[in-house]
Enzyme design. Structure first.
Site, PDB file in Angstrom:
ATOM      1  N   ARG A   1       1.693  -3.057 -35.039  1.00  0.00           N
ATOM      2  CA  ARG A   1       1.401  -1.791 -35.134  1.00  0.00           C
ATOM      3  C   ARG A   1       2.453  -0.663 -35.723  1.00  0.00           C
ATOM      4  O   ARG A   1       2.130   0.473 -35.483  1.00  0.00           O
ATOM      5  CB  ARG A   1       1.279  -1.342 -33.627  1.00  0.00           C
ATOM      6  CG  ARG A   1       0.017  -1.300 -33.111  1.00  0.00           C
ATOM      7  CD  ARG A   1       0.108  -1.098 -31.470  1.00  0.00           C
ATOM      8  NE  ARG A   1      -1.014  -0.698 -31.017  1.00  0.00           N
ATOM      9  CZ  ARG A   1      -1.922  -1.421 -30.097  1.00  0.00           C
ATOM     10  NH1 ARG A   1      -1.790  -2.631 -29.917  1.00  0.00           N
ATOM     11  NH2 ARG A   1      -2.929  -0.744 -29.364  1.00  0.00           N
TER      12      ARG A   1
ATOM     13  N   ARG B   1     -15.525   2.635 -21.778  1.00  0.00           N
ATOM     14  CA  ARG B   1     -14.998   0.958 -21.530  1.00  0.00           C
ATOM     15  C   ARG B   1     -14.806   0.789 -20.088  1.00  0.00           C
ATOM     16  O   ARG B   1     -13.877   1.696 -19.462  1.00  0.00           O
ATOM     17  CB  ARG B   1     -13.816   0.826 -22.483  1.00  0.00           C
ATOM     18  CG  ARG B   1     -13.369  -0.747 -22.058  1.00  0.00           C
ATOM     19  CD  ARG B   1     -12.521  -1.108 -23.514  1.00  0.00           C
ATOM     20  NE  ARG B   1     -11.211  -0.355 -23.617  1.00  0.00           N
ATOM     21  CZ  ARG B   1     -10.614  -0.872 -24.702  1.00  0.00           C
ATOM     22  NH1 ARG B   1     -10.863  -1.646 -25.702  1.00  0.00           N
ATOM     23  NH2 ARG B   1      -9.122  -0.124 -24.806  1.00  0.00           N
TER      24      ARG B   1
ATOM     25  N   ARG C   1      -2.883   7.606 -27.539  1.00  0.00           N
ATOM     26  CA  ARG C   1      -3.145   6.656 -28.322  1.00  0.00           C
ATOM     27  C   ARG C   1      -3.581   6.816 -29.707  1.00  0.00           C
ATOM     28  O   ARG C   1      -3.367   6.146 -30.854  1.00  0.00           O
ATOM     29  CB  ARG C   1      -4.107   5.705 -27.644  1.00  0.00           C
ATOM     30  CG  ARG C   1      -3.488   5.001 -26.256  1.00  0.00           C
ATOM     31  CD  ARG C   1      -4.354   4.474 -25.521  1.00  0.00           C
ATOM     32  NE  ARG C   1      -4.788   3.167 -25.880  1.00  0.00           N
ATOM     33  CZ  ARG C   1      -6.055   2.538 -25.737  1.00  0.00           C
ATOM     34  NH1 ARG C   1      -6.811   3.163 -24.836  1.00  0.00           N
ATOM     35  NH2 ARG C   1      -6.418   1.266 -25.942  1.00  0.00           N
TER      36      ARG C   1
ATOM     37  N   ARG D   1      -9.141   1.167 -17.495  1.00  0.00           N
ATOM     38  CA  ARG D   1      -7.747   1.108 -17.731  1.00  0.00           C
ATOM     39  C   ARG D   1      -7.137   2.526 -17.593  1.00  0.00           C
ATOM     40  O   ARG D   1      -7.725   3.483 -18.153  1.00  0.00           O
ATOM     41  CB  ARG D   1      -7.641   0.448 -19.001  1.00  0.00           C
ATOM     42  CG  ARG D   1      -7.801  -1.003 -19.274  1.00  0.00           C
ATOM     43  CD  ARG D   1      -7.848  -1.602 -20.595  1.00  0.00           C
ATOM     44  NE  ARG D   1      -6.929  -1.105 -21.640  1.00  0.00           N
ATOM     45  CZ  ARG D   1      -6.603  -1.445 -22.919  1.00  0.00           C
ATOM     46  NH1 ARG D   1      -7.590  -2.488 -23.104  1.00  0.00           N
ATOM     47  NH2 ARG D   1      -6.018  -0.784 -23.589  1.00  0.00           N
TER      48      ARG D   1
ATOM     49  N   LYS E   1     -11.721  -4.567 -31.895  1.00  0.00           N
ATOM     50  CA  LYS E   1     -10.773  -5.587 -32.420  1.00  0.00           C
ATOM     51  C   LYS E   1     -10.689  -6.605 -31.318  1.00  0.00           C
ATOM     52  O   LYS E   1     -10.990  -7.957 -31.843  1.00  0.00           O
ATOM     53  CB  LYS E   1      -9.513  -5.216 -32.711  1.00  0.00           C
ATOM     54  CG  LYS E   1      -9.232  -4.317 -33.614  1.00  0.00           C
ATOM     55  CD  LYS E   1      -7.776  -3.905 -33.875  1.00  0.00           C
ATOM     56  CE  LYS E   1      -6.984  -3.309 -32.788  1.00  0.00           C
ATOM     57  NZ  LYS E   1      -7.428  -2.189 -32.272  1.00  0.00           N
TER      58      LYS E   1
END
Ligand code: AMP
Length: 208
Positions: A88, A122, A166, A155, A13
């Protein structure tokens, strides 16, 4: 054009929003980025959300809704926006419908195995927020941002335990928004398994 990008963490996204904002000339509003900027600047909000974010849980609705309301009230959001990572939860979606008219909700679709691969690989540049992937989108020099030369980091919420949490949080709290927006006739699926440039072209076909 008022757009919502919906989808699991790691579906791309943020990557697509970063290029789509120029293509559509509207701001990219990422609640995750705003929270991270607050953590970096050690604001009261940053202190409040730091632990919650590191664990992969959701920031309380009232805090998030108030923040988005403020952001959507800014001048640049009057001509349209891409909301990335908001809403969300159902209460957030209800609040958004009171604040603004959403034109389309883009549902980012990607198989779960691919999501896990993307999230665990990532890496980000802490000061600019620029993202890389150790396999799919590596920096020119391993571990170093292409432009600032700063070291890349992972992260906290991209570490394995937080990733699994998550995804669970997404299934429980956010996935119900797919039916919510389908029922309103606003939802369009976008296959996100390809390259960002190709996904952007598909998005343009949907919207323009
Ligand atoms: P993201 O960058 O969108 O993956 O968001 C990172 C983290 O920020 C999430 O795991 C949550 O802890 C928090 N966050 C971002 N957007 C929201 C939201 N709409 N509601 C609650 N928490 C959020």
């Amino acid at each position: 054009m008022n757009l919502v990008f919906l989808g699991p963490p790691g579906a791309g996204k943020g990557t697509i929003a970063a290029i789509a904002k120029d293509a559509f000339a509207i701001p990219h509003i990422s609640t995750g980025d705003i929270f991270r900027a607050n953590i970096k600047n050690e604001t009261e909000l940053g202190k409040l959300v730091k632990e919650i974010m590191a664990s992969g849980n959701l920031v309380p609705d009232e805090v998030t809704i108030k923040m988005v309301e403020g952001r959507l009230g800014e001048e640049d959001a009057k001509k349209g926006y891409i909301l990335d990572g908001f809403p969300r939860t159902i209460p957030q979606a209800d609040a958004l419908s009171r604040m603004s008219n959403v034109d389309k909700v883009i549902n980012f679709v990607l198989p779960k195995e691919e999501i896990l691969k993307r999230l665990s690989g990532r890496r980000v540049c802490k000061s600019t927020g620029r993202t890389y992937h150790i396999i799919y989108n590596p920096p020119k020099v391993e571990g170093i941002d292409d432009e600032t030369g700063e070291p890349l980091i992972q992260r906290d919420d991209d570490k394995e335990e937080a990733i699994l949490n998550r995804l669970e949080v997404y299934e429980k709290s956010t996935a119900p928004l797919i039916e919510y927006y389908k029922a309103k006739g606003l939802l369009v699926d976008l296959d996100c398994s390809g390259k960002p440039e190709d996904i952007l072209e598909d998005l343009k076909k949907i919207l323009l």
